[in-house]
Design a protein around this motif. Structure first.
Motif, PDB file in Angstrom:
ATOM      1  N   GLN A  29      46.805  56.257  53.825  1.00 15.98           N
ATOM      2  CA  GLN A  29      45.465  56.541  53.325  1.00 15.98           C
ATOM      3  C   GLN A  29      45.398  57.936  52.714  1.00 15.98           C
ATOM      4  N   ARG A  30      46.053  58.881  53.347  1.00 19.39           N
ATOM      5  CA  ARG A  30      46.085  60.248  52.814  1.00 19.39           C
ATOM      6  C   ARG A  30      46.799  60.284  51.468  1.00 19.39           C
ATOM      7  N   ALA A  31      47.915  59.540  51.348  1.00 16.35           N
ATOM      8  CA  ALA A  31      48.648  59.503  50.082  1.00 16.35           C
ATOM      9  C   ALA A  31      47.799  58.891  48.976  1.00 16.35           C
ATOM     10  N   ILE A  32      47.039  57.855  49.302  1.00 18.44           N
ATOM     11  CA  ILE A  32      46.168  57.217  48.312  1.00 18.44           C
ATOM     12  C   ILE A  32      45.110  58.199  47.828  1.00 18.44           C
ATOM     13  N   LEU A  33      44.525  58.949  48.762  1.00 16.83           N
ATOM     14  CA  LEU A  33      43.494  59.920  48.398  1.00 16.83           C
ATOM     15  C   LEU A  33      44.072  61.029  47.516  1.00 16.83           C
ATOM     16  N   LEU A  34      45.288  61.480  47.844  1.00 16.01           N
ATOM     17  CA  LEU A  34      45.939  62.500  47.027  1.00 16.01           C
ATOM     18  C   LEU A  34      46.249  61.962  45.628  1.00 16.01           C
TER      19      LEU A  34
END
Length: 285
Positions: A96-101
């Motif tokens: 999820q963090r990678a998607i947001l980045l």
């Protein structure tokens, strides 16, 4: 003409059972032509090329899967949300963090980090397309292992992916010849070989026909890619793809041919295919 919206579910069944498999009037399915007193009403011979994805709300799970279960999700998830839900909590949060980045244009792919691997494997089509079209320097990173995970993603729009790879065809050829450092202890260590082991199956034949090129690939890389392509065709009992490949390429590498011969020597059904279909194709070529 209307399209049914169950293609992904049929592909998931094929991934689990292999091909061909059969459908019955009561909605059941199996690998045999007869189920009790019922004869099959349809046969699915190979995966569908275009998958119409179901739209589903974000979903979560309250339990975690073991590490071993996480590494191979046996049934293809219908949506990125389902794929995410099958991951352990820590990996789900990393993804999820990678998607947001990526949405903010700040996802780095300069190293073999878990976040980037998870993003390439499981992010939805819109996020992958946004990332590839707003991150022009990524094409210079195709030689990194993220490349094979991108091609394993079951959710990316195939039309876009084909156009993207054709646009950067020179970089793709260069990438396939590179060593895959994640598999450096394996005799099949090129990125081309490991890509063919990871690639989504509804995409494999097009990729082989497009990028296996004697003039632009190292011979050993081409041999490895053909070997794993045939290996997976045998695993999935989808020899029609071997037939189509040989019709266009006129031959297979010695290693791939030996794999077919080994199988034919041990399997009567396979032997007849080898003698009646495969050999005439090769001899005609």
């Amino acid at each position: 003409m209307e399209k049914i919206t169950l293609l992904n579910e049929l592909n998931a069944i094929g991934e689990k059972l292999g091909y061909p498999f059969y459908l019955f009037a009561d909605g059941s399915y199996g690998s045999k032509l007869v189920n009790g007193k019922m004869n099959a009403i349809a046969v699915i011979k190979k995966p569908f090329d275009e998958i119409t994805l179901h739209k589903a709300p974000n979903c979560t799970v309250s339990h975690e899967m073991s590490e071993d279960e996480t590494e191979k999700i046996s049934v293809l998830p219908k949506t990125p949300e389902e794929a995410m839900a099958k991951l352990p909590v820590d990996k789900r949060q990393t993804l999820q963090r990678a998607i947001l980045l990526a949405r903010a244009g700040e996802l780095s792919v300069t190293g073999l980090c878990e976040a980037e691997i998870l993003f390439c494997k499981y992010a939805g089509s819109d996020d992958i397309i946004h990332f590839l079209t707003t991150c022009p320097y990524y094409r210079t990173r195709l030689c990194e292992p993220h490349f094979k995970y991108l091609l394993s993603n079951p959710f990316v729009d195939l039309k876009f992916l084909k156009e993207y790879l054709l646009k950067y065809k020179k970089e793709v050829f260069s990438a396939l010849n590179e060593e895959d450092f994640t598999r450096k202890n394996s005799p099949k260590s090129s990125l081309g070989a490991s890509t063919m082991m990871e690639i989504r199956w509804d995409f494999a034949l097009w990729f082989m026909l497009t990028f296996v090129d004697k003039k632009r690939l190292n011979w050993s890389v081409q041999c490895d890619m053909e070997y794993y392509f045939v290996y997976r065709c045998i695993q999935k009992d989808d020899l029609s793809l071997v037939e189509q490949y040989v019709q266009y390429k006129t031959s297979l590498s010695r290693e791939a041919t030996e794999l077919l011969a080994d199988k034919a020597a041990k399997d009567t059904k396979f032997y007849h295919w080898y003698m009646d279909i495969y050999l005439p194709l090769v001899q005609e070529a």
